[in-house]
Scaffold this motif. Sequence first.
Motif, PDB file in Angstrom:
ATOM      1  N   THR A  70     -20.616   5.226  53.233  1.00 51.96           N
ATOM      2  CA  THR A  70     -20.722   4.502  51.973  1.00 51.96           C
ATOM      3  C   THR A  70     -19.347   4.517  51.331  1.00 51.96           C
ATOM      4  O   THR A  70     -18.720   5.571  51.210  1.00 51.96           O
ATOM      5  N   THR A  72     -17.111   3.359  47.965  1.00 46.19           N
ATOM      6  CA  THR A  72     -17.036   2.879  46.588  1.00 46.19           C
ATOM      7  C   THR A  72     -15.638   2.315  46.415  1.00 46.19           C
ATOM      8  O   THR A  72     -14.645   3.018  46.577  1.00 46.19           O
ATOM      9  N   GLU A 111     -20.145  -0.674  45.558  1.00 45.41           N
ATOM     10  CA  GLU A 111     -20.523   0.229  46.644  1.00 45.41           C
ATOM     11  C   GLU A 111     -20.940  -0.614  47.843  1.00 45.41           C
ATOM     12  O   GLU A 111     -21.738  -1.535  47.717  1.00 45.41           O
TER      13      GLU A 111
END
Length: 186
Positions: A70, A72, A111
């Motif tokens: 993930t 950001t 994100e």
Amino acid sequence: MADVCGKGPQAAALTALIRHTVHAEVGHGFAPADVLRRVNTAMLRHQGGSRARFATMVHAAMTVDPDGATITLVNGGHPPALVLRGDRVESLAVPGTLVGVYPDPHLTELEVRLAPGDSLLLYTDGVTEARSPDGFYGPDRLVDLLASFRDASPDVIADGILDAVSDFQDGRLRDDVALLVAQAQR
């Protein structure tokens, strides 16, 4: 990744300020948008209110897990990040203000999830603004090229893009070119 306005000693000093500020703020655990805000403040303080020098920047924090990663991402006026998923390319158009110009920049965090094998490409405008007698290299040509790298390693992707941009300009890069490819492991 940052791209400063100008060349020479002043641009080099600004690059060093950005690099060291990012390093310090990441070490304090700040989120990506907060890091860019703090870089912006440092640049304004360093320039004494002059807006003659600015930078475009993209900054990201990555969390890796067994199913991918993930990321950001925050963008301060930089070209959009691209994500390669198989042979499909997704542009991550994240709005954001140039860094070092305004006291309160507009910065939005996005994100994005990378599945195993997906690749994130960050690049400077030296890629898309490369020129030849055929015009600009452009974002569409970059997207098409990136899509051709299905299942390629990050090194192969970065080297392939650099070679294509260099070839487009008859082997002579006329602007700074920086590339970063992050790939979720399979």
